[in-house]
Design an enzyme around this catalytic site. Structure first.
Site, mmCIF file in Angstrom:
data_model
loop_
_atom_site.group_PDB
_atom_site.id
_atom_site.type_symbol
_atom_site.label_atom_id
_atom_site.label_comp_id
_atom_site.label_asym_id
_atom_site.label_seq_id
_atom_site.Cartn_x
_atom_site.Cartn_y
_atom_site.Cartn_z
ATOM 1 N N THR A 104 87.105 -34.298 68.965
ATOM 2 C CA THR A 104 87.240 -35.099 70.187
ATOM 3 C C THR A 104 87.509 -34.153 71.347
ATOM 4 O OG1 THR A 104 88.137 -36.934 68.918
ATOM 5 C CG2 THR A 104 88.491 -36.975 71.297
ATOM 6 N N LYS A 180 85.136 -42.898 72.092
ATOM 7 C CA LYS A 180 86.296 -42.363 71.361
ATOM 8 C C LYS A 180 87.505 -42.226 72.293
ATOM 9 C CE LYS A 180 89.088 -40.344 68.644
ATOM 10 N NZ LYS A 180 89.198 -39.164 67.856
ATOM 11 N N LYS A 248 96.105 -34.787 74.452
ATOM 12 C CA LYS A 248 94.790 -34.285 74.892
ATOM 13 C C LYS A 248 93.844 -35.453 75.180
ATOM 14 C CE LYS A 248 92.264 -33.072 71.230
ATOM 15 N NZ LYS A 248 91.284 -34.099 70.864
HETATM 16 P P1 NA7 Z 1 94.455 -30.070 63.234
HETATM 17 O O1 NA7 Z 1 95.048 -30.514 61.957
HETATM 18 O O2 NA7 Z 1 95.370 -29.642 64.350
HETATM 19 O O3 NA7 Z 1 93.456 -28.869 62.886
HETATM 20 C C1 NA7 Z 1 92.809 -28.179 63.901
HETATM 21 C C2 NA7 Z 1 91.644 -27.397 63.324
HETATM 22 O O4 NA7 Z 1 91.006 -26.698 64.414
HETATM 23 C C3 NA7 Z 1 92.066 -26.327 62.306
HETATM 24 O O5 NA7 Z 1 91.048 -26.192 61.348
HETATM 25 C C4 NA7 Z 1 92.168 -25.086 63.186
HETATM 26 O O6 NA7 Z 1 92.055 -23.890 62.491
HETATM 27 C C5 NA7 Z 1 90.972 -25.297 64.089
HETATM 28 N N1 NA7 Z 1 91.041 -24.491 65.324
HETATM 29 C C6 NA7 Z 1 91.941 -24.583 66.320
HETATM 30 N N2 NA7 Z 1 91.666 -23.696 67.287
HETATM 31 C C7 NA7 Z 1 90.569 -23.015 66.878
HETATM 32 C C8 NA7 Z 1 89.790 -21.990 67.451
HETATM 33 N N3 NA7 Z 1 90.091 -21.462 68.649
HETATM 34 N N4 NA7 Z 1 88.706 -21.543 66.762
HETATM 35 C C9 NA7 Z 1 88.391 -22.083 65.551
HETATM 36 N N5 NA7 Z 1 89.088 -23.065 64.956
HETATM 37 C C10 NA7 Z 1 90.163 -23.532 65.624
HETATM 38 O O7 NA7 Z 1 93.503 -31.170 63.873
HETATM 39 P P2 NA7 Z 1 92.909 -32.488 63.205
HETATM 40 O O8 NA7 Z 1 92.178 -32.112 61.978
HETATM 41 O O9 NA7 Z 1 93.959 -33.529 63.150
HETATM 42 O O10 NA7 Z 1 91.884 -32.952 64.346
HETATM 43 C C11 NA7 Z 1 90.614 -32.342 64.503
HETATM 44 C C12 NA7 Z 1 89.863 -33.055 65.595
HETATM 45 O O11 NA7 Z 1 89.644 -34.443 65.234
HETATM 46 C C13 NA7 Z 1 90.584 -33.126 66.933
HETATM 47 O O12 NA7 Z 1 89.649 -33.018 67.971
HETATM 48 C C14 NA7 Z 1 91.252 -34.495 66.910
HETATM 49 O O13 NA7 Z 1 91.522 -34.960 68.229
HETATM 50 C C15 NA7 Z 1 90.265 -35.340 66.152
HETATM 51 P P3 NA7 Z 1 93.356 -23.184 61.828
HETATM 52 O O14 NA7 Z 1 93.542 -23.873 60.508
HETATM 53 O O15 NA7 Z 1 94.517 -23.439 62.775
HETATM 54 O O16 NA7 Z 1 93.005 -21.768 61.725
#
Ligand code: NA7
Length: 296
Positions: A104, A180, A248
């Site tokens: 999102t 959304k 957000k």
């Molecule tokens: P989470 O549980 O906070 O997980 C966030 C994911 O995003 C996690 O896999 C993170 O990797 C990844 N992440 C965060 N920043 C980066 C960057 N800069 N590069 C690559 N990957 C990143 O979120 P949810 O699963 O609850 O939600 C995901 C989406 O669905 C979000 O938009 C919600 O609003 C709806 P990490 O494990 O920290 O290395």
């Protein structure tokens, strides 16, 4: 009971194993899809490899080795890093490669990503989801999609595995994101208002348990009010939907409202409460922790 899904023979990639991605990938694997995963923190891939997934070394490699790659990461910054960064998604896109963005984010970033994928001959679909940790684990998400219709059709078995309903909202990328944001703006204001009601109940000398019971018996009884009032009562804020993501989404919906001159008084007030909760250190907690800001 598990839904009968006939898995597509296409090779599926999945980027992002956060709270949402974990449930979604498990359901893809359980329903027999061939899945290659990647996550920034590589350790999180371990359980999925044990469950039968392949592990990619970077997003470009996943996209190259798969037919359709899904992504579900935190926010617009994460999506941009993932797509435009070194060894990112774009570097793996060649003619006909399919990419589905399920995070999102703001609609401009979604459109920029879609245009960049198309410019390299790839095929793009936005598909943000409604639902948090438990619906993701149970394959009960609502999937809102817009973009390439054929790709939407090709995702049928994946969407069946991950969700209880998928909706195609047209070819205009941004439509699914707009829907959304409206859904989550509404949910965020409901939970903020619930938090204020529970805080007020305590201040005026009522038993919060009684108040929660009345909510559950009357016209306000719905899963969100029931679950979040219980979380507040038990002060149990393990994240089903992290508070920082809720803030957000309200922030993004306020920007959207700005664009179309739609007044959003209630959402703007709720946003302040979520900002305060973040400042108090509850960004990683469940949205129900907004109660801590309301009762401070
Ligand atoms: P989470 O549980 O906070 O997980 C966030 C994911 O995003 C996690 O896999 C993170 O990797 C990844 N992440 C965060 N920043 C980066 C960057 N800069 N590069 C690559 N990957 C990143 O979120 P949810 O699963 O609850 O939600 C995901 C989406 O669905 C979000 O938009 C919600 O609003 C709806 P990490 O494990 O920290 O290395």
């Amino acid at each position: 009971m598990r839904k009968p899904v006939i898995p597509t023979p296409m090779r599926i990639g999945f980027l992002g194993l956060g709270i949402m991605g974990q449930g979604m990938v498990m359901n893809l694997l359980r329903s027999g899809h061939e899945v290659t995963v990647w996550n920034r923190t590589a350790l999180k891939c371990k359980d999925f490899v044990k469950a039968g997934a392949f592990k990619g070394n970077n997003p470009a490699e996943v996209v190259q080795s798969c037919d359709i790659t899904f992504s579900c990461v935190a926010d617009s910054t994460a999506v941009k890093d993932l797509v435009f960064g070194n060894s990112g998604v774009l570097q793996g896109i060649t003619r006909g490669k399919c990419y589905v963005e399920m995070s999102t984010i703001d609609e401009e970033t979604m459109q920029d990503v879609g245009e960049a994928i198309s410019a390299r001959g790839g095929v793009f679909l936005e598909a943000p989801v409604v639902g948090s940790r438990v619906p993701a684990l149970e394959g009960q998400l609502i999937i809102l999609a817009a973009g390439d219709r054929k790709l939407y059709d090709d995702c049928f078995s994946c969407f069946e595995a991950m969700g209880k309903k998928a909706l195609f909202l047209g070819s205009d990328v941004g439509a699914a994101t707009r829907m959304k944001l409206i859904i989550n703006m509404f949910m965020g204001t409901v939970v903020a208002s619930l938090a204020e009601a529970m805080a007020m109940a305590e201040k005026v000398g009522l038993d919060q348990e009684d108040v929660a019971e009345v909510f559950s018996l009357g016209a306000l009884s719905c899963p969100t009010v029931i679950h979040k009032s219980q979380a507040i009562l038990n002060q149990k804020y393990d994240p089903h939907f992290p508070l920082q993501h809720q803030q957000k989404d309200i922030r993004l919906s306020l920007l959207l409202g700005d664009k179309v001159e739609q007044p959003l008084y209630v959402a703007a007030a709720a946003n302040e409460l979520y900002k305060k909760a973040r400042r108090l250190g509850y960004g990683d907690s469940d949205i129900a922790a907004v109660y801590r800001a309301a009762s401070a």
